[in-house]
Design a protein around this motif. Structure first.
Motif, PDB file in Angstrom:
ATOM      1  N   LEU A 151       4.068   3.272   1.488  1.00  0.00           N
ATOM      2  CA  LEU A 151       4.401   4.240   2.507  1.00  0.00           C
ATOM      3  C   LEU A 151       3.169   4.627   3.306  1.00  0.00           C
ATOM      4  CD1 LEU A 151       6.499   6.753   0.828  1.00  0.00           C
ATOM      5  CD2 LEU A 151       7.289   5.251   2.292  1.00  0.00           C
ATOM      6  N   ILE A 152       1.905   4.260   2.790  1.00  0.00           N
ATOM      7  CA  ILE A 152       0.590   4.531   3.316  1.00  0.00           C
ATOM      8  C   ILE A 152       0.443   3.264   4.479  1.00  0.00           C
ATOM      9  CG2 ILE A 152      -1.865   4.221   3.090  1.00  0.00           C
ATOM     10  CD1 ILE A 152      -1.976   5.649   0.320  1.00  0.00           C
ATOM     11  N   GLY A 153       0.963   2.147   3.903  1.00  0.00           N
ATOM     12  CA  GLY A 153       1.022   1.007   5.052  1.00  0.00           C
ATOM     13  C   GLY A 153       1.882   1.404   5.924  1.00  0.00           C
ATOM     14  N   THR A 154       2.799   2.102   6.067  1.00  0.00           N
ATOM     15  CA  THR A 154       3.933   2.326   6.924  1.00  0.00           C
ATOM     16  C   THR A 154       3.595   3.415   7.840  1.00  0.00           C
ATOM     17  OG1 THR A 154       5.895   1.861   5.361  1.00  0.00           O
ATOM     18  CG2 THR A 154       6.339   3.169   7.479  1.00  0.00           C
ATOM     19  N   PHE A 155       2.853   4.390   7.265  1.00  0.00           N
ATOM     20  CA  PHE A 155       2.459   5.431   8.325  1.00  0.00           C
ATOM     21  C   PHE A 155       1.058   5.335   8.714  1.00  0.00           C
ATOM     22  CE2 PHE A 155       5.740   7.567   5.724  1.00  0.00           C
ATOM     23  CZ  PHE A 155       6.838   7.321   6.584  1.00  0.00           C
ATOM     24  N   VAL A 184      -3.210  -2.136  -4.882  1.00  0.00           N
ATOM     25  CA  VAL A 184      -2.902  -1.411  -3.921  1.00  0.00           C
ATOM     26  C   VAL A 184      -2.796  -1.999  -2.554  1.00  0.00           C
ATOM     27  CG1 VAL A 184      -3.475   1.047  -3.090  1.00  0.00           C
ATOM     28  CG2 VAL A 184      -3.773   0.492  -5.577  1.00  0.00           C
ATOM     29  N   LEU A 185      -3.870  -2.702  -2.391  1.00  0.00           N
ATOM     30  CA  LEU A 185      -3.807  -3.511  -1.050  1.00  0.00           C
ATOM     31  C   LEU A 185      -2.460  -4.286  -0.768  1.00  0.00           C
ATOM     32  CD1 LEU A 185      -5.619  -4.251   1.759  1.00  0.00           C
ATOM     33  CD2 LEU A 185      -6.530  -6.162   0.425  1.00  0.00           C
ATOM     34  N   ALA A 186      -2.317  -4.980  -1.757  1.00  0.00           N
ATOM     35  CA  ALA A 186      -0.973  -5.580  -1.367  1.00  0.00           C
ATOM     36  C   ALA A 186       0.142  -4.942  -1.025  1.00  0.00           C
ATOM     37  CB  ALA A 186      -0.624  -6.480  -2.626  1.00  0.00           C
ATOM     38  N   ALA A 187       0.143  -3.779  -1.786  1.00  0.00           N
ATOM     39  CA  ALA A 187       1.458  -2.795  -1.761  1.00  0.00           C
ATOM     40  C   ALA A 187       1.295  -2.071  -0.440  1.00  0.00           C
ATOM     41  CB  ALA A 187       1.457  -1.782  -2.705  1.00  0.00           C
ATOM     42  N   VAL A 188       0.126  -1.722   0.030  1.00  0.00           N
ATOM     43  CA  VAL A 188      -0.022  -1.043   1.270  1.00  0.00           C
ATOM     44  C   VAL A 188       0.215  -2.083   2.683  1.00  0.00           C
ATOM     45  CG1 VAL A 188      -1.741  -0.194   2.992  1.00  0.00           C
ATOM     46  CG2 VAL A 188      -1.702   0.467   0.687  1.00  0.00           C
ATOM     47  N   ARG A 190       2.234  -4.592   2.361  1.00  0.00           N
ATOM     48  CA  ARG A 190       3.630  -4.873   2.354  1.00  0.00           C
ATOM     49  C   ARG A 190       4.397  -3.717   3.207  1.00  0.00           C
ATOM     50  NH1 ARG A 190       3.932  -4.762  -2.845  1.00  0.00           N
ATOM     51  NH2 ARG A 190       3.517  -6.920  -2.929  1.00  0.00           N
ATOM     52  N   GLY A 191       3.631  -2.402   3.227  1.00  0.00           N
ATOM     53  CA  GLY A 191       4.527  -1.257   4.067  1.00  0.00           C
ATOM     54  C   GLY A 191       4.067  -1.736   5.448  1.00  0.00           C
ATOM     55  N   GLY A 192       3.051  -2.404   5.865  1.00  0.00           N
ATOM     56  CA  GLY A 192       2.841  -2.669   7.343  1.00  0.00           C
ATOM     57  C   GLY A 192       3.922  -3.418   8.114  1.00  0.00           C
ATOM     58  N   SER A 193       3.686  -3.504   9.400  1.00  0.00           N
ATOM     59  CA  SER A 193       4.592  -4.314  10.146  1.00  0.00           C
ATOM     60  C   SER A 193       3.709  -5.459  10.983  1.00  0.00           C
ATOM     61  CB  SER A 193       5.215  -3.420  11.327  1.00  0.00           C
ATOM     62  OG  SER A 193       3.954  -3.196  12.510  1.00  0.00           O
ATOM     63  N   LYS A 194       4.334  -6.503  11.149  1.00  0.00           N
ATOM     64  CA  LYS A 194       3.963  -8.003  11.589  1.00  0.00           C
ATOM     65  C   LYS A 194       2.966  -7.606  12.909  1.00  0.00           C
ATOM     66  CE  LYS A 194       5.141 -12.640  13.329  1.00  0.00           C
ATOM     67  NZ  LYS A 194       6.361 -13.480  13.456  1.00  0.00           N
ATOM     68  N   GLN A 195       3.514  -6.687  13.693  1.00  0.00           N
ATOM     69  CA  GLN A 195       2.682  -6.588  15.002  1.00  0.00           C
ATOM     70  C   GLN A 195       1.654  -5.943  14.873  1.00  0.00           C
ATOM     71  OE1 GLN A 195       6.142  -5.780  14.240  1.00  0.00           O
ATOM     72  NE2 GLN A 195       7.334  -6.907  15.809  1.00  0.00           N
ATOM     73  N   LEU A 196       1.444  -4.733  13.918  1.00  0.00           N
ATOM     74  CA  LEU A 196       0.274  -4.153  13.683  1.00  0.00           C
ATOM     75  C   LEU A 196      -0.617  -4.897  12.853  1.00  0.00           C
ATOM     76  CD1 LEU A 196       1.739  -0.403  12.954  1.00  0.00           C
ATOM     77  CD2 LEU A 196       0.665  -1.527  15.152  1.00  0.00           C
ATOM     78  N   LEU A 197       0.087  -5.749  11.777  1.00  0.00           N
ATOM     79  CA  LEU A 197      -1.054  -6.312  11.087  1.00  0.00           C
ATOM     80  C   LEU A 197      -1.702  -7.579  11.840  1.00  0.00           C
ATOM     81  CD1 LEU A 197       0.942  -6.444   7.516  1.00  0.00           C
ATOM     82  CD2 LEU A 197      -1.334  -5.066   8.135  1.00  0.00           C
ATOM     83  N   LYS A 198      -1.087  -8.257  12.540  1.00  0.00           N
ATOM     84  CA  LYS A 198      -1.391  -9.704  13.190  1.00  0.00           C
ATOM     85  C   LYS A 198      -2.777  -9.440  13.564  1.00  0.00           C
ATOM     86  CE  LYS A 198      -0.353 -12.762  16.922  1.00  0.00           C
ATOM     87  NZ  LYS A 198       0.665 -13.134  17.868  1.00  0.00           N
ATOM     88  N   PRO A 199      -3.331  -8.565  14.470  1.00  0.00           N
ATOM     89  CA  PRO A 199      -4.776  -8.350  14.997  1.00  0.00           C
ATOM     90  C   PRO A 199      -5.824  -8.357  13.925  1.00  0.00           C
ATOM     91  CG  PRO A 199      -3.302  -6.881  16.175  1.00  0.00           C
ATOM     92  CD  PRO A 199      -2.592  -7.523  15.113  1.00  0.00           C
ATOM     93  N   HIS A 200      -5.290  -7.972  12.634  1.00  0.00           N
ATOM     94  CA  HIS A 200      -6.263  -7.761  11.471  1.00  0.00           C
ATOM     95  C   HIS A 200      -6.243  -9.078  10.472  1.00  0.00           C
ATOM     96  CE1 HIS A 200      -6.858  -3.857  13.450  1.00  0.00           C
ATOM     97  NE2 HIS A 200      -5.494  -3.605  13.164  1.00  0.00           N
ATOM     98  N   LEU A 201      -5.326  -9.916  10.815  1.00  0.00           N
ATOM     99  CA  LEU A 201      -5.345 -10.878   9.611  1.00  0.00           C
ATOM    100  C   LEU A 201      -6.511 -11.635   9.505  1.00  0.00           C
ATOM    101  CD1 LEU A 201      -1.914 -13.179  10.794  1.00  0.00           C
ATOM    102  CD2 LEU A 201      -2.489 -11.913   8.451  1.00  0.00           C
TER     103      LEU A 201
END
Length: 331
Positions: A151-155, A184-188, A190-201
């Motif tokens: 949920l942290i990754g989601t919000f 914990v990082l893996a779980a966070v 997992r809650g994120g979205s592709k669009q938001l994570l892409k710039p930080h890959l």
């Protein structure tokens, strides 16, 4: 009661803990009472939340589909008391009684679901709670806390949680449980979205491939969580992982070279195949694409190798998996 507002931080956990009670009748009653409490709070504070009422039906992007969003009054009650609830969670999640730890970890997920993006304000103490709770011997406690981390990754926006979490990954606070920041990082992630994570890959991959992260520890549990982080990136971002293909391959090669668990090595090899698949390649072509860089990576430290050096084992994995590519590259 006029003075009930002073006790909200005590009443909220009582109600929300019962929302996930084992007895169905108690769950239904608690959910109904909580909904009524939220509606009553909305009526009593209508002037303060008039602007938020206009956006009542607009949940945050990527909101979990499997849950119903709590009402505005319920969310506001949690948000305004979260600062007093988090320290109590931190205390009870390490209680000596297993049922107390399990119920507290369940409560944490419910609170974060209500807090939504306001979780950001309490991120540092929440991460400390999660790192500590993920060392628990009770699986339910760990699973509940990982659900909260999702949920942290989601919000929470990736720039915010990555700034804190990647520091913990490169320098774990506990030498006894160095894998908890990765877990914990893996779980966070997992809650994120592709669009938001892409710039930080690039940032995440560059961190995972650092020697102090992927070569420092050889415990199976640590390598499992390192692999979990790579797998989350692959499944969340798929073809976008082509930009960090080399770094992810280096991590996967390292996991295979250090692992003493055949099952873990097999899983890492499956991830290598998936890394090639999302780029439209087969594993041999993947090695062909990166062979020169892999050899440069290993040769940079070749003068300091010993029989115990991880680089020697990494070279062995590369030779075994790349087929004729290595010989052709040297020719």
């Amino acid at each position: 009661m006029r003075d009930r507002y002073s006790y909200f931080h005590k009443l909220i956990p009582l109600l929300l803990s019962s929302v996930s009670d084992e007895i169905p009748e108690i769950r239904v009653l608690a959910a109904d009472l909580w909904r009524q409490a939220g509606l009553q709070w909305e009526k009593e504070n209508e002037d303060d939340i008039k602007d938020k009422m206009d956006f009542l039906f607009n949940p945050p992007p990527h909101y979990p589909h499997e849950v119903q969003r709590p009402g505005l009054g319920c969310r506001e009650l949690v948000v305004r008391n979260l600062g007093r609830l988090v320290p109590a969670i931190a205390h009870d999640v390490t209680d000596w009684l297993v049922p107390t730890r399990v119920r507290t970890s369940q409560l944490l997920s419910v609170l974060l679901l209500h807090a939504e993006d306001h979780t950001t304000q309490h991120l540092q103490p929440l991460l400390a709670v999660l790192y500590r709770a993920c060392t628990d011997t009770e699986k339910d406690v760990v699973n509940n806390c990982l659900a909260a981390a999702t949920l942290i990754g989601t919000f929470v926006p990736p720039p915010v949680f990555l700034k804190l979490m990647l520091e913990h990954v490169t320098a774990p606070s506990s030498s006894s449980y160095p894998w908890t920041p990765l877990m914990v990082l893996a779980a966070v992630l997992r809650g994120g979205s592709k669009q938001l994570l892409k710039p930080h890959l690039q940032l995440v991959a560059d961190t995972l491939v650092q020697p102090e992260v992927c070569q420092e520890y050889q415990q199976v549990m640590y390598l499992e969580q390192l692999l979990a982080c790579v797998d989350v990136l692959l499944h969340q971002c798929e073809s976008d992982c082509g930009s960090v293909s080399l770094q992810l391959l280096q991590v996967l090669v390292t996991i295979q070279s250090l692992s003493t668990d055949p099952q873990l090595s097999t899983k890492a090899l499956e991830s290598v195949r998936f890394l090639s698949t999302v780029q439209g390649l087969d594993p041999i072509e993947l090695y062909r694409q990166h062979m020169g860089q892999l050899l440069d990576w290993l040769s940079a430290s070749v003068n300091t190798w010993s029989s115990y050096s991880p680089q020697r084992l990494q070279l062995h994995v590369i030779v075994m998996q790349s087929g004729e590519i290595l010989m052709r590259n040297r020719t």
